[in-house]
Design a protein around this motif. Structure first.
Motif, PDB file in Angstrom:
ATOM      1  N   PRO A   1      73.331  45.138   4.715  1.00 23.05           N
ATOM      2  CA  PRO A   1      72.954  45.256   6.129  1.00 23.05           C
ATOM      3  C   PRO A   1      72.322  43.982   6.695  1.00 23.05           C
ATOM      4  N   THR A   2      71.538  43.292   5.898  1.00 22.01           N
ATOM      5  CA  THR A   2      70.918  42.042   6.348  1.00 22.01           C
ATOM      6  C   THR A   2      71.980  40.965   6.546  1.00 22.01           C
ATOM      7  N   ILE A   3      72.932  40.887   5.618  1.00 16.49           N
ATOM      8  CA  ILE A   3      74.023  39.915   5.741  1.00 16.49           C
ATOM      9  C   ILE A   3      74.868  40.227   6.975  1.00 16.49           C
ATOM     10  N   GLU A   4      75.163  41.505   7.197  1.00 21.08           N
ATOM     11  CA  GLU A   4      75.943  41.910   8.380  1.00 21.08           C
ATOM     12  C   GLU A   4      75.223  41.515   9.666  1.00 21.08           C
ATOM     13  N   LYS A   5      73.908  41.661   9.683  1.00 20.54           N
ATOM     14  CA  LYS A   5      73.129  41.294  10.865  1.00 20.54           C
ATOM     15  C   LYS A   5      73.235  39.789  11.126  1.00 20.54           C
ATOM     16  N   ILE A   6      73.142  38.991  10.083  1.00 18.90           N
ATOM     17  CA  ILE A   6      73.264  37.541  10.225  1.00 18.90           C
ATOM     18  C   ILE A   6      74.637  37.189  10.788  1.00 18.90           C
ATOM     19  N   VAL A   7      75.681  37.758  10.220  1.00 17.57           N
ATOM     20  CA  VAL A   7      77.052  37.455  10.659  1.00 17.57           C
ATOM     21  C   VAL A   7      77.259  37.883  12.106  1.00 17.57           C
ATOM     22  N   SER A   8      76.723  39.031  12.487  1.00 16.51           N
ATOM     23  CA  SER A   8      76.962  39.562  13.837  1.00 16.51           C
ATOM     24  C   SER A   8      76.148  38.850  14.915  1.00 16.51           C
ATOM     25  N   GLU A   9      75.221  37.981  14.533  1.00 16.18           N
ATOM     26  CA  GLU A   9      74.431  37.252  15.530  1.00 16.18           C
ATOM     27  C   GLU A   9      75.297  36.335  16.387  1.00 16.18           C
ATOM     28  N   ARG A  10      76.425  35.913  15.873  1.00 14.77           N
ATOM     29  CA  ARG A  10      77.336  35.075  16.649  1.00 14.77           C
ATOM     30  C   ARG A  10      78.303  36.003  17.368  1.00 14.77           C
ATOM     31  N   LYS A  11      78.220  36.041  18.688  1.00  9.70           N
ATOM     32  CA  LYS A  11      78.972  37.017  19.475  1.00  9.70           C
ATOM     33  C   LYS A  11      80.306  36.497  20.026  1.00  9.70           C
ATOM     34  N   ASN A  12      80.313  35.305  20.574  1.00 10.66           N
ATOM     35  CA  ASN A  12      81.476  34.861  21.347  1.00 10.66           C
ATOM     36  C   ASN A  12      82.303  33.770  20.695  1.00 10.66           C
TER      37      ASN A  12
ATOM     38  N   LYS B   1      68.907  27.483  -2.776  1.00 13.41           N
ATOM     39  CA  LYS B   1      70.136  27.165  -2.046  1.00 13.41           C
ATOM     40  C   LYS B   1      71.327  27.221  -3.000  1.00 13.41           C
ATOM     41  N   GLY B   2      72.423  27.793  -2.526  1.00 15.64           N
ATOM     42  CA  GLY B   2      73.619  27.892  -3.347  1.00 15.64           C
ATOM     43  C   GLY B   2      73.657  29.125  -4.235  1.00 15.64           C
ATOM     44  N   ALA B   3      72.634  29.955  -4.145  1.00 22.16           N
ATOM     45  CA  ALA B   3      72.609  31.174  -4.966  1.00 22.16           C
ATOM     46  C   ALA B   3      73.613  32.198  -4.468  1.00 22.16           C
ATOM     47  N   ILE B   4      73.910  32.137  -3.160  1.00 22.70           N
ATOM     48  CA  ILE B   4      74.915  33.016  -2.559  1.00 22.70           C
ATOM     49  C   ILE B   4      75.962  32.113  -1.922  1.00 22.70           C
TER      50      ILE B   4
ATOM     51  N   GLN C   1      77.357  29.200   5.604  1.00 18.46           N
ATOM     52  CA  GLN C   1      76.716  28.865   4.330  1.00 18.46           C
ATOM     53  C   GLN C   1      75.316  28.305   4.570  1.00 18.46           C
ATOM     54  N   LYS C   2      75.189  27.451   5.580  1.00 16.14           N
ATOM     55  CA  LYS C   2      73.888  26.840   5.886  1.00 16.14           C
ATOM     56  C   LYS C   2      72.878  27.906   6.312  1.00 16.14           C
ATOM     57  N   ILE C   3      73.307  28.863   7.125  1.00 16.32           N
ATOM     58  CA  ILE C   3      72.417  29.949   7.565  1.00 16.32           C
ATOM     59  C   ILE C   3      71.968  30.775   6.356  1.00 16.32           C
ATOM     60  N   ILE C   4      72.903  31.111   5.468  1.00 16.05           N
ATOM     61  CA  ILE C   4      72.574  31.898   4.274  1.00 16.05           C
ATOM     62  C   ILE C   4      71.618  31.105   3.371  1.00 16.05           C
ATOM     63  N   ASP C   5      71.909  29.823   3.171  1.00 17.37           N
ATOM     64  CA  ASP C   5      71.047  28.986   2.331  1.00 17.37           C
ATOM     65  C   ASP C   5      69.623  28.892   2.879  1.00 17.37           C
ATOM     66  N   ASN C   6      69.500  28.855   4.208  1.00 20.31           N
ATOM     67  CA  ASN C   6      68.186  28.686   4.831  1.00 20.31           C
ATOM     68  C   ASN C   6      67.489  30.013   5.125  1.00 20.31           C
ATOM     69  N   SER C   7      68.156  31.112   4.837  1.00 26.86           N
ATOM     70  CA  SER C   7      67.533  32.425   5.038  1.00 26.86           C
ATOM     71  C   SER C   7      66.597  32.697   3.864  1.00 26.86           C
ATOM     72  N   ASP C   8      65.891  33.796   3.936  1.00 29.72           N
ATOM     73  CA  ASP C   8      65.005  34.151   2.828  1.00 29.72           C
ATOM     74  C   ASP C   8      65.668  35.142   1.866  1.00 29.72           C
ATOM     75  N   LEU C   9      66.998  35.250   1.923  1.00 32.68           N
ATOM     76  CA  LEU C   9      67.699  36.167   1.024  1.00 32.68           C
ATOM     77  C   LEU C   9      67.486  35.768  -0.432  1.00 32.68           C
ATOM     78  N   ASP C  10      67.643  34.499  -0.722  1.00 34.44           N
ATOM     79  CA  ASP C  10      67.363  33.949  -2.049  1.00 34.44           C
ATOM     80  C   ASP C  10      66.786  32.558  -1.821  1.00 34.44           C
ATOM     81  N   PRO C  11      65.637  32.258  -2.408  1.00 34.31           N
ATOM     82  CA  PRO C  11      65.001  30.964  -2.131  1.00 34.31           C
ATOM     83  C   PRO C  11      65.759  29.760  -2.689  1.00 34.31           C
TER      84      PRO C  11
END
Length: 92
Positions: free
Chosen positions: A12-23, A44-47, A32-42
């Motif tokens: 659900p958190t990943i889906e929320k990140i992806v859906s933030e871009r609307k148009n 970088k490159g883990a996901i 990849q940069k958004i995922i790396d800079n998120s707090d999902l895994d501290p």
């Protein structure tokens, strides 16, 4: 001992990140940069983010108008990544 968790737990958190871009569409680099800079895994490159291409062979274009993103977590008993497994998210 393997202490990683299934990546699907945070889908659900990943889906929320992806859906933030609307148009507009994501690029693999941007997402990849958004995922790396998120707090999902501290770490970088883990996901790892990759795009699943779905084309209509006859028309040589995206058949559905949506993008399918695959998120693959690299965690295992030999590293400190938080998650393992993979999950898929569709961006319309």
């Amino acid at each position: 001992m393997n202490t990683t968790r299934e990546l699907s737990e945070i889908q659900p958190t990943i889906e929320k990140i992806v859906s933030e871009r609307k148009n507009s569409s994501w690029t693999q680099y941007e997402l990849q940069k958004i995922i790396d800079n998120s707090d999902l895994d501290p770490i970088k490159g883990a996901i790892i983010v990759s795009k699943q291409e779905v084309f209509n062979e006859r028309l040589h274009e995206n058949a559905s108008g949506s993008e399918t993103w695959i998120f693959t977590a690299r965690g295992n008993k030999d590293n400190n990544f938080k998650f393992n497994g993979s999950t898929t998210v569709v961006h319309n």
